[in-house]
Design a protein around this motif. Structure first.
Motif, short mmCIF file in Angstrom:
data_model
loop_
_atom_site.label_atom_id
_atom_site.label_comp_id
_atom_site.label_asym_id
_atom_site.label_seq_id
_atom_site.Cartn_x
_atom_site.Cartn_y
_atom_site.Cartn_z
N LEU A 4 14.34 3.78 7.74
CA LEU A 4 14.02 2.61 6.95
C LEU A 4 13.39 3.12 5.67
O LEU A 4 12.33 3.75 5.70
CB LEU A 4 13.06 1.68 7.68
CG LEU A 4 12.61 0.45 6.90
CD1 LEU A 4 13.80 -0.46 6.61
CD2 LEU A 4 11.53 -0.29 7.66
N LEU A 5 14.05 2.89 4.56
CA LEU A 5 13.54 3.26 3.24
C LEU A 5 12.89 2.02 2.64
O LEU A 5 13.57 1.01 2.42
CB LEU A 5 14.68 3.76 2.35
CG LEU A 5 14.39 3.92 0.86
CD1 LEU A 5 13.22 4.84 0.59
CD2 LEU A 5 15.65 4.40 0.15
N THR A 6 11.57 2.08 2.45
CA THR A 6 10.83 0.99 1.84
C THR A 6 10.52 1.40 0.40
O THR A 6 9.94 2.46 0.17
CB THR A 6 9.52 0.71 2.59
OG1 THR A 6 9.83 0.43 3.96
CG2 THR A 6 8.76 -0.45 1.99
N VAL A 7 10.94 0.56 -0.54
CA VAL A 7 10.77 0.87 -1.96
C VAL A 7 9.86 -0.18 -2.58
O VAL A 7 10.19 -1.36 -2.63
CB VAL A 7 12.14 0.88 -2.69
CG1 VAL A 7 11.94 1.19 -4.17
CG2 VAL A 7 13.07 1.90 -2.04
N ASP A 8 8.68 0.26 -3.03
CA ASP A 8 7.71 -0.60 -3.69
C ASP A 8 7.93 -0.46 -5.19
O ASP A 8 7.70 0.63 -5.75
CB ASP A 8 6.30 -0.21 -3.29
CG ASP A 8 5.24 -1.13 -3.84
OD1 ASP A 8 5.56 -2.29 -4.17
OD2 ASP A 8 4.08 -0.69 -3.94
N HIS A 47 4.11 -7.05 -5.00
CA HIS A 47 5.12 -6.34 -5.78
C HIS A 47 6.51 -6.63 -5.23
O HIS A 47 6.66 -7.00 -4.06
CB HIS A 47 4.90 -4.82 -5.73
CG HIS A 47 3.68 -4.37 -6.42
ND1 HIS A 47 3.17 -3.10 -6.28
CD2 HIS A 47 2.84 -5.00 -7.27
CE1 HIS A 47 2.09 -2.97 -7.01
NE2 HIS A 47 1.86 -4.11 -7.61
N ARG A 48 7.51 -6.38 -6.04
CA ARG A 48 8.88 -6.43 -5.55
C ARG A 48 9.06 -5.28 -4.56
O ARG A 48 8.49 -4.21 -4.73
CB ARG A 48 9.85 -6.26 -6.71
CG ARG A 48 9.84 -7.40 -7.70
CD ARG A 48 10.69 -7.03 -8.91
NE ARG A 48 10.73 -8.08 -9.89
CZ ARG A 48 9.95 -8.13 -10.97
NH1 ARG A 48 9.06 -7.17 -11.19
NH2 ARG A 48 10.05 -9.12 -11.83
N ALA A 75 9.15 3.71 -8.86
CA ALA A 75 8.86 3.12 -7.56
C ALA A 75 8.22 4.12 -6.60
O ALA A 75 8.34 5.33 -6.78
CB ALA A 75 10.15 2.57 -6.95
N ASP A 76 7.56 3.58 -5.59
CA ASP A 76 7.05 4.38 -4.47
C ASP A 76 8.02 4.20 -3.31
O ASP A 76 8.44 3.07 -3.02
CB ASP A 76 5.66 3.90 -4.04
CG ASP A 76 4.61 4.17 -5.10
OD1 ASP A 76 4.69 5.22 -5.77
OD2 ASP A 76 3.71 3.34 -5.25
#
Length: 101
Positions: A4-8, A47-48, A75-76
Motif C-alpha cells: 500500500l503506497l500512501t502519498v501525502d 492534505h490531499r 509529496a511524502d
C-alpha cells in the motif's frame, strides 16, 4: 509482494498545478507509470492523499514508484505490506499460535 503506497500531497505545489491546469496530466502520467492495482484519492490530516495498491517484486522497485510523487508534488510516500484474505490464510496462524501462544 503487494504494497500500500500512501502519498501525502502538500498544498503546494499541487494548488499551483491545479490552477495552471497541469495537475490532471501529471497524475495521469504517474498512474500510467506506476500502474497501480487500485487507486483512491482522499483527504488525510488536512492534505490531499493518494492510496495505491502496487506490486513490489524487489526493493529496487520502490524508487520508480515514489520518485514521480517526490519530484512532481514534493509529496511524502509511505509503503506498507498488504495481504489478501487468501494470503493471510497461508500464513499458518494456527501453527504460530501454538508456538507463541
Amino acid at each position: 509482494m503487494k504494497m500500500l503506497l500512501t502519498v501525502d500531497i502538500p498544498h503546494e505545489p499541487f494548488n499551483s498545478l491545479v490552477r495552471s491546469g497541469q495537475a490532471g496530466a501529471i497524475l495521469e502520467r504517474i498512474m500510467d507509470g506506476i500502474r497501480p492495482e487500485a487507486a483512491y484519492f482522499t483527504e488525510q490530516d488536512g492534505h490531499r492523499c493518494g492510496l495505491f495498491v502496487v506490486e513490489v517484486a524487489k526493493p529496487s522497485d520502490v524508487p520508480a514508484l515514489a520518485e514521480p510523487f517526490f519530484l512532481s508534488f514534493n509529496a511524502d510516500c509511505k509503503f506498507r505490506i498488504v495481504m489478501t484474505p487468501a494470503d493471510l490464510q497461508q500464513a499458518g496462524l494456527a501453527d504460530i499460535g501454538k508456538r507463541w501462544g
